[in-house]
Design a protein around this motif. Sequence first.
Motif, PDB file in Angstrom:
ATOM      1  N   PRO B 168       0.802  -1.220   0.000  1.00  0.00           N
ATOM      2  CA  PRO B 168       0.000   0.000   0.000  1.00  0.00           C
ATOM      3  C   PRO B 168       0.844   1.283   0.000  1.00  0.00           C
ATOM      4  O   PRO B 168       1.929   1.331   0.570  1.00  0.00           O
ATOM      5  CB  PRO B 168      -0.827  -0.095   1.289  1.00  0.00           C
ATOM      6  N   ARG B 169       0.310   2.306  -0.676  1.00  0.00           N
ATOM      7  CA  ARG B 169       0.982   3.599  -0.850  1.00  0.00           C
ATOM      8  C   ARG B 169       1.285   4.311   0.467  1.00  0.00           C
ATOM      9  O   ARG B 169       2.217   5.118   0.540  1.00  0.00           O
ATOM     10  CB  ARG B 169       0.086   4.524  -1.690  1.00  0.00           C
ATOM     11  N   GLU B 170       0.482   4.048   1.480  1.00  0.00           N
ATOM     12  CA  GLU B 170       0.611   4.793   2.743  1.00  0.00           C
ATOM     13  C   GLU B 170       1.973   4.587   3.382  1.00  0.00           C
ATOM     14  O   GLU B 170       2.410   5.401   4.201  1.00  0.00           O
ATOM     15  CB  GLU B 170      -0.477   4.376   3.744  1.00  0.00           C
ATOM     16  N   ILE B 171       2.623   3.497   3.016  1.00  0.00           N
ATOM     17  CA  ILE B 171       3.944   3.207   3.589  1.00  0.00           C
ATOM     18  C   ILE B 171       4.887   4.391   3.395  1.00  0.00           C
ATOM     19  O   ILE B 171       5.542   4.838   4.340  1.00  0.00           O
ATOM     20  CB  ILE B 171       4.547   1.955   2.901  1.00  0.00           C
ATOM     21  N   GLU B 172       4.939   4.917   2.169  1.00  0.00           N
ATOM     22  CA  GLU B 172       5.852   6.024   1.904  1.00  0.00           C
ATOM     23  C   GLU B 172       5.431   7.276   2.644  1.00  0.00           C
ATOM     24  O   GLU B 172       6.278   8.003   3.164  1.00  0.00           O
ATOM     25  CB  GLU B 172       5.918   6.345   0.394  1.00  0.00           C
ATOM     26  N   GLU B 173       4.127   7.519   2.671  1.00  0.00           N
ATOM     27  CA  GLU B 173       3.654   8.717   3.366  1.00  0.00           C
ATOM     28  C   GLU B 173       4.082   8.690   4.821  1.00  0.00           C
ATOM     29  O   GLU B 173       4.620   9.664   5.337  1.00  0.00           O
ATOM     30  CB  GLU B 173       2.120   8.814   3.276  1.00  0.00           C
ATOM     31  N   ALA B 174       3.892   7.528   5.435  1.00  0.00           N
ATOM     32  CA  ALA B 174       4.282   7.400   6.840  1.00  0.00           C
ATOM     33  C   ALA B 174       5.774   7.643   7.010  1.00  0.00           C
ATOM     34  O   ALA B 174       6.204   8.374   7.905  1.00  0.00           O
ATOM     35  CB  ALA B 174       3.896   6.014   7.356  1.00  0.00           C
ATOM     36  N   ALA B 175       6.550   7.040   6.120  1.00  0.00           N
ATOM     37  CA  ALA B 175       8.005   7.185   6.213  1.00  0.00           C
ATOM     38  C   ALA B 175       8.418   8.637   6.026  1.00  0.00           C
ATOM     39  O   ALA B 175       9.284   9.159   6.734  1.00  0.00           O
ATOM     40  CB  ALA B 175       8.683   6.300   5.170  1.00  0.00           C
ATOM     41  N   CYS B 176       7.747   9.300   5.058  1.00  0.00           N
ATOM     42  CA  CYS B 176       8.064  10.699   4.755  1.00  0.00           C
ATOM     43  C   CYS B 176       7.747  11.583   5.955  1.00  0.00           C
ATOM     44  O   CYS B 176       8.558  12.419   6.365  1.00  0.00           O
ATOM     45  CB  CYS B 176       7.263  11.133   3.535  1.00  0.00           C
ATOM     46  N   ALA B 180      11.994   9.883   7.583  1.00  0.00           N
ATOM     47  CA  ALA B 180      12.995   8.918   7.132  1.00  0.00           C
ATOM     48  C   ALA B 180      13.430   9.270   5.715  1.00  0.00           C
ATOM     49  O   ALA B 180      12.596   9.632   4.892  1.00  0.00           O
ATOM     50  CB  ALA B 180      12.409   7.506   7.161  1.00  0.00           C
ATOM     51  N   SER B 181      14.720   9.152   5.444  1.00  0.00           N
ATOM     52  CA  SER B 181      15.187   9.403   4.078  1.00  0.00           C
ATOM     53  C   SER B 181      14.724   8.253   3.195  1.00  0.00           C
ATOM     54  O   SER B 181      14.300   7.201   3.690  1.00  0.00           O
ATOM     55  CB  SER B 181      16.706   9.485   4.039  1.00  0.00           C
ATOM     56  N   ILE B 182      14.826   8.471   1.868  1.00  0.00           N
ATOM     57  CA  ILE B 182      14.372   7.435   0.958  1.00  0.00           C
ATOM     58  C   ILE B 182      15.237   6.182   1.078  1.00  0.00           C
ATOM     59  O   ILE B 182      14.777   5.053   0.885  1.00  0.00           O
ATOM     60  CB  ILE B 182      14.326   7.968  -0.493  1.00  0.00           C
ATOM     61  N   TYR B 183      16.488   6.346   1.461  1.00  0.00           N
ATOM     62  CA  TYR B 183      17.375   5.203   1.658  1.00  0.00           C
ATOM     63  C   TYR B 183      16.956   4.383   2.865  1.00  0.00           C
ATOM     64  O   TYR B 183      16.990   3.155   2.853  1.00  0.00           O
ATOM     65  CB  TYR B 183      18.830   5.673   1.805  1.00  0.00           C
ATOM     66  N   ARG B 184      16.548   5.105   3.914  1.00  0.00           N
ATOM     67  CA  ARG B 184      16.066   4.387   5.103  1.00  0.00           C
ATOM     68  C   ARG B 184      14.756   3.688   4.810  1.00  0.00           C
ATOM     69  O   ARG B 184      14.521   2.577   5.270  1.00  0.00           O
ATOM     70  CB  ARG B 184      15.881   5.364   6.275  1.00  0.00           C
ATOM     71  N   PHE B 186      13.921   2.429   2.025  1.00  0.00           N
ATOM     72  CA  PHE B 186      14.268   1.230   1.282  1.00  0.00           C
ATOM     73  C   PHE B 186      14.820   0.150   2.209  1.00  0.00           C
ATOM     74  O   PHE B 186      14.371  -0.990   2.202  1.00  0.00           O
ATOM     75  CB  PHE B 186      15.304   1.571   0.201  1.00  0.00           C
ATOM     76  N   ALA B 187      15.794   0.537   3.039  1.00  0.00           N
ATOM     77  CA  ALA B 187      16.516  -0.452   3.835  1.00  0.00           C
ATOM     78  C   ALA B 187      15.704  -0.959   5.017  1.00  0.00           C
ATOM     79  O   ALA B 187      15.782  -2.129   5.370  1.00  0.00           O
ATOM     80  CB  ALA B 187      17.847   0.139   4.310  1.00  0.00           C
ATOM     81  N   GLN B 188      14.906  -0.047   5.641  1.00  0.00           N
ATOM     82  CA  GLN B 188      14.279  -0.459   6.901  1.00  0.00           C
ATOM     83  C   GLN B 188      12.787  -0.748   6.773  1.00  0.00           C
ATOM     84  O   GLN B 188      12.191  -1.310   7.680  1.00  0.00           O
ATOM     85  CB  GLN B 188      14.523   0.604   7.966  1.00  0.00           C
ATOM     86  N   VAL B 189      12.189  -0.363   5.663  1.00  0.00           N
ATOM     87  CA  VAL B 189      10.758  -0.639   5.508  1.00  0.00           C
ATOM     88  C   VAL B 189      10.509  -1.622   4.358  1.00  0.00           C
ATOM     89  O   VAL B 189       9.923  -2.681   4.544  1.00  0.00           O
ATOM     90  CB  VAL B 189       9.964   0.663   5.274  1.00  0.00           C
ATOM     91  N   ILE B 190      10.995  -1.239   3.164  1.00  0.00           N
ATOM     92  CA  ILE B 190      10.715  -2.053   1.982  1.00  0.00           C
ATOM     93  C   ILE B 190      11.424  -3.407   2.034  1.00  0.00           C
ATOM     94  O   ILE B 190      10.817  -4.461   1.801  1.00  0.00           O
ATOM     95  CB  ILE B 190      11.125  -1.290   0.699  1.00  0.00           C
ATOM     96  N   LEU B 191      12.714  -3.382   2.359  1.00  0.00           N
ATOM     97  CA  LEU B 191      13.502  -4.608   2.398  1.00  0.00           C
ATOM     98  C   LEU B 191      12.886  -5.686   3.303  1.00  0.00           C
ATOM     99  O   LEU B 191      12.668  -6.821   2.851  1.00  0.00           O
ATOM    100  CB  LEU B 191      14.935  -4.277   2.826  1.00  0.00           C
ATOM    101  N   PRO B 192      12.552  -5.342   4.560  1.00  0.00           N
ATOM    102  CA  PRO B 192      11.937  -6.378   5.412  1.00  0.00           C
ATOM    103  C   PRO B 192      10.588  -6.868   4.854  1.00  0.00           C
ATOM    104  O   PRO B 192      10.291  -8.061   4.943  1.00  0.00           O
ATOM    105  CB  PRO B 192      11.728  -5.664   6.751  1.00  0.00           C
ATOM    106  N   LEU B 193       9.824  -5.950   4.252  1.00  0.00           N
ATOM    107  CA  LEU B 193       8.526  -6.360   3.706  1.00  0.00           C
ATOM    108  C   LEU B 193       8.699  -7.344   2.545  1.00  0.00           C
ATOM    109  O   LEU B 193       7.853  -8.200   2.319  1.00  0.00           O
ATOM    110  CB  LEU B 193       7.763  -5.135   3.195  1.00  0.00           C
ATOM    111  N   ALA B 194       9.791  -7.201   1.820  1.00  0.00           N
ATOM    112  CA  ALA B 194       9.996  -8.009   0.615  1.00  0.00           C
ATOM    113  C   ALA B 194      10.650  -9.357   0.916  1.00  0.00           C
ATOM    114  O   ALA B 194      10.931 -10.118  -0.016  1.00  0.00           O
ATOM    115  CB  ALA B 194      10.830  -7.232  -0.395  1.00  0.00           C
ATOM    116  N   LEU B 195      10.885  -9.652   2.192  1.00  0.00           N
ATOM    117  CA  LEU B 195      11.627 -10.874   2.515  1.00  0.00           C
ATOM    118  C   LEU B 195      11.101 -12.155   1.860  1.00  0.00           C
ATOM    119  O   LEU B 195      11.892 -12.952   1.361  1.00  0.00           O
ATOM    120  CB  LEU B 195      11.743 -11.044   4.032  1.00  0.00           C
TER     121      LEU B 195
END
Lengths: 292, 280
Positions: B168-176, B180-184, B186-195
């Motif tokens: 869901p799109r809300e992930i980025e909104e929350a991170a923003c 959190a930077s876009i790198y964070r 990627f590394a701390q939100v997207i990466l674990p979700l994609a396991l």
Amino acid sequence: MNKYLGNKSALALFLLPALLLYSVILIYPVLQTVVRSFYDWDGLSTATFIGLDNFRELFSDPLLSTSFKNGAIFALVLAVFQIGLGTILALVCANPKTRGRKLLKTAYFIPVVLSVTVVCQLWIAMYDPTNGLINKLFDVLGIPYQQNWLSSPTQSIIAIAFVNAWQFMGYQFSLLYAGVKAVPEDYFEAATIDGCGKWRAHWHVTLPLMRETFKFCFTIAITSGIGAFVQMLIMTNGGPGTTNYTMTFMIYRYAFMESNYGYACAVSVLLVLISLVATVVINKVFDRGQHA
Amino acid sequence: MNTKAFRSFGSFLLQIPLWLYFIVSIYPLFWMISYSLKNNDEIFVTNPFGLPTHFRFENYVNAWTQFNIPKYFMNSFIVSIISTLFILLLALMFAFAVARMQWKFRSAVRTYMIVGMFMPLQVIMIPLAILVRDFHLTNTYGALIIPYIAIGLPFSTMVFYGFLVSIPREIEEAACIDGASIYRLFAQVILPLALPAIATIAIFQFLNNWNEFTLAYILISDENMKTLPLGLLFFQGSYSTDWGAMGAVMTIASIPMVLVYLLLSEQVERAMTVGSAVKG
């Protein structure tokens, strides 16, 4: 938000490594192959443009007809054995009454994960005319059918194709099994209630609904038959003579043994075109069935 | 016989082909393992089909010490691990940029990447060999690792793309909003979700790279750089007189993959067949 997700430097960092590697290692060589197929080129010195000469020569090359015929036989063996037998096995195995399904599926799949070299060496041993398992088995069963499996000019291509068919049966079986499972149970039940026998119900209901699976399975079987290489290389080195040549074998020989790179590139281009045509034909055949 | 008994007898008959093919599928491997424990006399004459009467483990000792097996194993391991790790990293980054970030040409770039999935290896074989030669990579790990990464990318990016667009799109909104930077992100939100997708692709690519033969055959000639599938190629000629040791070599080479498969059978099958969902 758009600014956050449009961060230019981040975009470059995420995108470029993959894009660069992919372009240099995959796309650039593809273009090179196409361009070089119009050149006379030994891989080292300057190439000379010769237009369609490579292709003209190719169509009168006796190795091409041998290779094409072998590719067709290879593809046929894969299609009949893997998809024909595989479909029957998948239908029976998907029946909830079948016992030991997990064990069966595991056993079918194990050869898939083995190295192709091991599988070929194993079958070289099994095909061995004096000590091999196959001839010994015929002997024990009292069937007087002893063969020089891999050195017969007519049989060996089938024997070799069978090795590939055997190894990857489990892969096709898994696809087909998933295809059978994806057909809604009620369709099949409705057909049997209407008085259809089990097999008739499968024929009229299950199989037509597996169109997408079959499309994919046939594409794999046909294209891997046309492009076969490793099994010939390991088991007979293309022989006896040149009887077991396939198109990939031609590419390998012309490029790396005879340094006739331009000509080998022309073979590559033709191979891709044939695979493409085969894929389109398979798609058409299975899509036409849909509207009938 | 009443109908019910007849039915179950019928379904038993139907299952016979399954068990026959079970034997066809497994027996050659059983035969290989059993002859790896026999000597020539037992393989050829006294006991060709059954279990060895006396387990000759010395075949394994011979295979491991006399042949170059440990070296081949090491090479295969290095090449497979490194290329798999890079495929995962680069494909995930690419998929993230295409699936989640906002920019103009993303669908064109995605299509460009998809093209590679339909490219038969034979068509790049020749220019790739020349490229590797020109970069002086012949007979190095790089000669295999770099092509393996590139070849693994199209398929892996597509699987990751399919996975990432469904988040869901809300992930980025929350991170923003959290700063959190876009790198964070990627590394701390997207990466674990994609396991789960990462695990699937890791298995798929590792198996592919471990068993890859054709490119290795073309690009590697140095005995010390050979991977397992390539190294095994030359046994038949040189050691055809000692079938037991041959069997041992082949069994040793097969054990790791068979173990991985037996431990993770469902994941391996899913990984290997995920291609049908993407390509079909």
